[in-house]
Scaffold this motif. Structure first.
Motif, PDB file in Angstrom:
ATOM      1  N   GLN A  54      -4.065  -0.596  33.426  1.00  0.00           N
ATOM      2  CA  GLN A  54      -5.391  -0.923  32.895  1.00  0.00           C
ATOM      3  C   GLN A  54      -5.598  -2.427  32.777  1.00  0.00           C
ATOM      4  N   ARG A  55      -4.525  -3.171  32.609  1.00  0.00           N
ATOM      5  CA  ARG A  55      -4.622  -4.622  32.462  1.00  0.00           C
ATOM      6  C   ARG A  55      -4.277  -5.349  33.763  1.00  0.00           C
ATOM      7  N   GLN A  56      -4.127  -4.597  34.840  1.00  0.00           N
ATOM      8  CA  GLN A  56      -3.800  -5.123  36.160  1.00  0.00           C
ATOM      9  C   GLN A  56      -2.561  -6.008  36.128  1.00  0.00           C
ATOM     10  N   LEU A  57      -1.538  -5.534  35.414  1.00  0.00           N
ATOM     11  CA  LEU A  57      -0.253  -6.217  35.321  1.00  0.00           C
ATOM     12  C   LEU A  57       0.741  -5.537  36.256  1.00  0.00           C
ATOM     13  N   PRO A  58       1.841  -6.202  36.596  1.00  0.00           N
ATOM     14  CA  PRO A  58       2.822  -5.602  37.505  1.00  0.00           C
ATOM     15  C   PRO A  58       3.346  -4.253  37.000  1.00  0.00           C
ATOM     16  N   ALA A  59       3.459  -3.314  37.916  1.00  0.00           N
ATOM     17  CA  ALA A  59       3.945  -1.968  37.592  1.00  0.00           C
ATOM     18  C   ALA A  59       5.463  -1.947  37.639  1.00  0.00           C
ATOM     19  N   GLY A  60       6.034  -0.837  37.212  1.00  0.00           N
ATOM     20  CA  GLY A  60       7.469  -0.633  37.334  1.00  0.00           C
ATOM     21  C   GLY A  60       8.189  -0.510  36.008  1.00  0.00           C
ATOM     22  N   VAL A  61       7.590   0.197  35.066  1.00  0.00           N
ATOM     23  CA  VAL A  61       8.198   0.382  33.746  1.00  0.00           C
ATOM     24  C   VAL A  61       9.479   1.201  33.862  1.00  0.00           C
ATOM     25  N   GLY A  62      10.451   0.848  33.063  1.00  0.00           N
ATOM     26  CA  GLY A  62      11.672   1.636  32.918  1.00  0.00           C
ATOM     27  C   GLY A  62      11.910   1.877  31.436  1.00  0.00           C
ATOM     28  N   VAL A  63      12.411   3.046  31.098  1.00  0.00           N
ATOM     29  CA  VAL A  63      12.702   3.367  29.703  1.00  0.00           C
ATOM     30  C   VAL A  63      14.135   3.901  29.626  1.00  0.00           C
ATOM     31  N   THR A  64      14.893   3.382  28.688  1.00  0.00           N
ATOM     32  CA  THR A  64      16.231   3.887  28.402  1.00  0.00           C
ATOM     33  C   THR A  64      16.190   4.531  27.026  1.00  0.00           C
ATOM     34  N   ALA A  65      16.663   5.759  26.943  1.00  0.00           N
ATOM     35  CA  ALA A  65      16.675   6.480  25.667  1.00  0.00           C
ATOM     36  C   ALA A  65      18.123   6.697  25.232  1.00  0.00           C
ATOM     37  N   ARG A  66      18.385   6.376  23.993  1.00  0.00           N
ATOM     38  CA  ARG A  66      19.671   6.681  23.370  1.00  0.00           C
ATOM     39  C   ARG A  66      19.364   7.560  22.169  1.00  0.00           C
ATOM     40  N   TYR A  67      20.205   8.561  21.958  1.00  0.00           N
ATOM     41  CA  TYR A  67      19.912   9.471  20.853  1.00  0.00           C
ATOM     42  C   TYR A  67      21.188   9.895  20.164  1.00  0.00           C
ATOM     43  N   GLY A  68      21.022  10.376  18.946  1.00  0.00           N
ATOM     44  CA  GLY A  68      22.151  10.867  18.177  1.00  0.00           C
ATOM     45  C   GLY A  68      21.879  12.273  17.693  1.00  0.00           C
ATOM     46  N   LEU A  69      22.941  13.032  17.557  1.00  0.00           N
ATOM     47  CA  LEU A  69      22.831  14.399  17.062  1.00  0.00           C
ATOM     48  C   LEU A  69      23.329  14.442  15.622  1.00  0.00           C
ATOM     49  N   GLY A  70      22.550  15.060  14.760  1.00  0.00           N
ATOM     50  CA  GLY A  70      22.920  15.194  13.365  1.00  0.00           C
ATOM     51  C   GLY A  70      23.335  16.624  13.054  1.00  0.00           C
TER      52      GLY A  70
END
Length: 163
Positions: free
Chosen positions: A67-83
């Motif tokens: 929407q802001r005409q910025l460079p594409a290519g997002v990456g997401v790293t998820a870390r999680y814990g189990l309780g």
């Protein structure tokens, strides 16, 4: 459970801890690791859940950039814990890599991500209800009567599917 739904997802057992999750025309295998009795043919349900949250954040971030005409290519790293007590995912940490995002827009993107649909769902959990029904006779056998890995019964008069 008679109310209209916005989506329907079906899950079918395929022996041991294997399940196929059918979403529209897509199918994803869920399983448990071998060290806890599964076959490790797919991610665990908890991993799919965390992956869904991460994917939702990635989609939201990518839309923001587009929407802001910025460079594409997002990456997401998820870390999680189990309780434990009760057993649950007790922590999800998401790192969003947005190449080309100007430093002045970091706070704006963070605000947008805090309000993405999956993040909001975790903040305001949906009502979850259960309806336990008995299978239609002849379409399934109780797990106790069918060995793991045995062919799954198909519709009446058709051969079963392999699990």
């Amino acid at each position: 459970m008679g109310e209209a739904c916005d989506g329907v997802i079906r899950v079918a057992w395929h022996g041991a801890d294997r399940f196929d999750v059918r979403i529209r025309r897509h199918e994803v295998r869920a399983d448990q690791p071998a060290d806890v009795g599964g076959s490790d043919t797919g991610p665990t349900p908890a991993e799919l859940f965390v992956g869904s949250v991460a994917a939702g954040v990635a989609c939201c971030a990518e839309r923001y950039l587009r929407q802001r005409q910025l460079p594409a290519g997002v990456g997401v790293t998820a870390r999680y814990g189990l309780g434990v007590c009760p057993g649950r995912i007790d922590r999800i940490e998401l790192s969003v890599d947005a190449p080309g995002l100007p430093a002045g827009l970091r706070a704006s993107l963070l605000s947008v991500l805090e309000h993405c649909a999956l993040r909001t769902t975790l903040r305001v959990p949906p009502q979850v209800t259960f309806d336990v029904r008995q299978a239609v006779p002849g379409t399934a056998l109780p797990a106790a009567q069918r060995p793991y890995g045995a062919p799954r019964p198909g519709p009446a008069g058709s051969p079963g599917r392999q699990g």
